[in-house]
Design an enzyme around this catalytic site. Sequence first.
Site, short mmCIF file in Angstrom:
data_model
loop_
_atom_site.label_atom_id
_atom_site.label_comp_id
_atom_site.label_asym_id
_atom_site.label_seq_id
_atom_site.Cartn_x
_atom_site.Cartn_y
_atom_site.Cartn_z
N ASN A 88 5.54 -3.69 11.11
CA ASN A 88 6.92 -4.21 11.13
C ASN A 88 7.72 -3.79 12.36
O ASN A 88 8.52 -4.56 12.86
CB ASN A 88 7.64 -3.75 9.86
CG ASN A 88 9.05 -4.30 9.78
OD1 ASN A 88 9.23 -5.52 9.68
ND2 ASN A 88 10.05 -3.44 9.88
N ASP A 141 1.94 -0.76 6.35
CA ASP A 141 3.27 -0.23 6.08
C ASP A 141 4.31 -1.35 6.00
O ASP A 141 4.26 -2.31 6.78
CB ASP A 141 3.60 0.70 7.27
CG ASP A 141 4.90 1.44 7.13
OD1 ASP A 141 4.95 2.36 6.31
OD2 ASP A 141 5.86 1.10 7.85
N GLU A 152 1.76 -1.83 1.33
CA GLU A 152 2.93 -1.12 0.84
C GLU A 152 4.04 -2.16 0.72
O GLU A 152 4.63 -2.57 1.72
CB GLU A 152 3.39 -0.02 1.79
CG GLU A 152 4.54 0.77 1.18
CD GLU A 152 5.59 1.29 2.18
OE1 GLU A 152 6.32 2.21 1.80
OE2 GLU A 152 5.71 0.76 3.29
N HIS A 211 4.25 10.56 0.28
CA HIS A 211 4.99 11.29 1.32
C HIS A 211 6.46 10.88 1.36
O HIS A 211 7.23 11.45 2.12
CB HIS A 211 4.36 11.00 2.69
CG HIS A 211 4.47 9.54 3.05
ND1 HIS A 211 3.83 8.54 2.34
CD2 HIS A 211 5.17 8.91 4.02
CE1 HIS A 211 4.14 7.37 2.87
NE2 HIS A 211 4.95 7.56 3.88
N ASP A 212 6.83 9.85 0.62
CA ASP A 212 8.22 9.39 0.59
C ASP A 212 8.91 9.91 -0.66
O ASP A 212 8.31 10.56 -1.50
CB ASP A 212 8.27 7.86 0.61
CG ASP A 212 7.90 7.30 1.99
OD1 ASP A 212 8.19 7.95 3.00
OD2 ASP A 212 7.33 6.20 2.02
C1 GLC Z 1 7.20 3.20 5.02
C2 GLC Z 1 6.72 4.64 5.05
C3 GLC Z 1 7.90 5.54 5.32
C4 GLC Z 1 8.54 5.14 6.63
C5 GLC Z 1 8.92 3.66 6.60
C6 GLC Z 1 9.33 3.19 7.95
O1 GLC Z 1 8.02 2.94 3.94
O2 GLC Z 1 6.08 4.95 3.85
O3 GLC Z 1 7.52 6.89 5.35
O4 GLC Z 1 9.69 5.91 6.85
O5 GLC Z 1 7.83 2.87 6.23
O6 GLC Z 1 8.22 3.15 8.81
#
Ligand code: GLC
Length: 543
Positions: free
Chosen positions: A103, A201, A243, A308-309
């Site tokens: 993205n 991602d 994701e 990790h989030d």
């Molecule tokens: C995704 C990742 C996150 C990151 C975001 C922006 O959601 O899991 O850790 O901050 O993308 O790249």
Amino acid sequence: MAATEWFKDAVFYQLHVKSFVDSDADGFGDFRGLTSRLDHLEQLGVDCLWLQPIYPSPFRDDGYDIADYCAIHTSYGTLDDFRAFLDEAHRRRLRVITELVLNHTSDQHPWFQQARSAPDNPYRDWYVWSDTDDRYRDVRVLFCDTERSNWTWDPVAKAYYWHRFFSHQPDLNYDNPAVRDEMWRVMQFWVDLGVDGFRVDAVPYLVEREGTTCENLPETHDVIRELRRRLDAHAPGRLLLAEANMRPEDVRPYFGDGDEFHMAFHFPVMPRMFLAVRLEDRKPLVDILDRTPPIPDTCQWGVFLRNHDELTLEMVTDVERDFMYSEYAADPQARINVGIRRRLAPLLDGDRRRIELMTTLLMSLPGSPFVYYGDEIGMGDNIHLGDRHSVRTPMQWDGDTNAGFSRASPERLWLPLVTSPVYGYQAVNVERQRHDGSSLLYWMQRLIRVRKTSRVFGRGDMVVLHPANHRVLAFTRTLGSETVLVVLNLSSTAQCAELDLGAHDGAIPVEMFGGSIFPRVQATPYVLSLGPYGTFWFRLRWL
Ligand code: GLC
């Protein structure tokens, strides 16, 4: 069985190289360190490692701000170190997937530096620009604690650029075929090196259109379909995992007709597991499972408890969110954006029974489970660190200096170790748990081993049972002639449940951890008692 569907039987393990093992005493984990600790992962019994971003990055979003897609961050080593790691992992039958951040890039990426430099620069159109900041007004701001708008003024370009995440992460322009081609080249680079797939991602946000939420647009699906087609043609059997933090009905299209993602995380089920155990009621969980649409045969859900989030609360109702905050994040310091920045063990008050219950649930649900590094030993967090660093502290290997993570002076570690009396590395570490046959680590190892004795967990269908006692969650998983019965007591007190096992009349339940034979299933309700947070896995046998 199609070898290309390996991911259906896999247990995944998520780790950040940066936080795992530091071999050269600079305070950052690296590939040599990781390679030296593969024994741990092999013994645990996981099948596939998901590595968080390993690329050059200014680290303003822990590596999700990428400055070069086809290189390794120098702190982690060289491309040769990566190759050596990959060979060693593969030799041990561990697959490896890496992170594909489609993205956005870092604003330090040469593409963005070029793009901002002049309106007629060929890279200008690689990003999304505007003279005003009032386009795409209906679009929500995701990182609402730090960003106020999805547009940021760039004084160099003298224009606004679009970003769904931090303002230092400009979004790429997927309407530009050059961007799509370049991202395919990136995928090809890693696939040719031998990686087994990608965790992709922030998928829903690739394309923007006026008058929409700019999320899950058909054009975004077109981009994914094109990348999948190219990947399948070039290297069949490599995994694409999405994701997409969305409702199940909005995630379903990312599987397409089996021609988009192989896997997608099931985000909404995650907070509902925590809700169900706190409410001591299966309803929130059963509701979301009921609302989960079927997916193509060649696809699979990814299920997880923590990553990790933050424990995201975007997918629950307002009332549920308030409840989650008050029960799991009474300290406001534990909250970030729309979620909770805590690890599994502290979320569950360090209660071993609840950790086992939740992990058993995770390993029983349809889909392939993901274990977040450190959760196999019940690591704690540090909510006083910034951003989501609370859950990213160094892995705790032993009770020595720096927990065996690094030989650097403690001040140099990229994040401090957890040192609290309960979760500090002297108390919670791998070495200690390897010497203790009753440790969480051994228990996890055993759980994974038992799960692997049956393919129903990864591939079977699910039928939810409805005992009158709603503190008990019970369901069967069936694949061909094999059925496993899962029964879980979500409450802190002993419970009894009467199960309608009419469909399995005459079967003999065999408890899967010890092999005990239970009474034969009769036409009448099957009565089971469970201790607090007790769980059962039975294989149903017809002898
Ligand atoms: C995704 C990742 C996150 C990151 C975001 C922006 O959601 O899991 O850790 O901050 O993308 O790249």
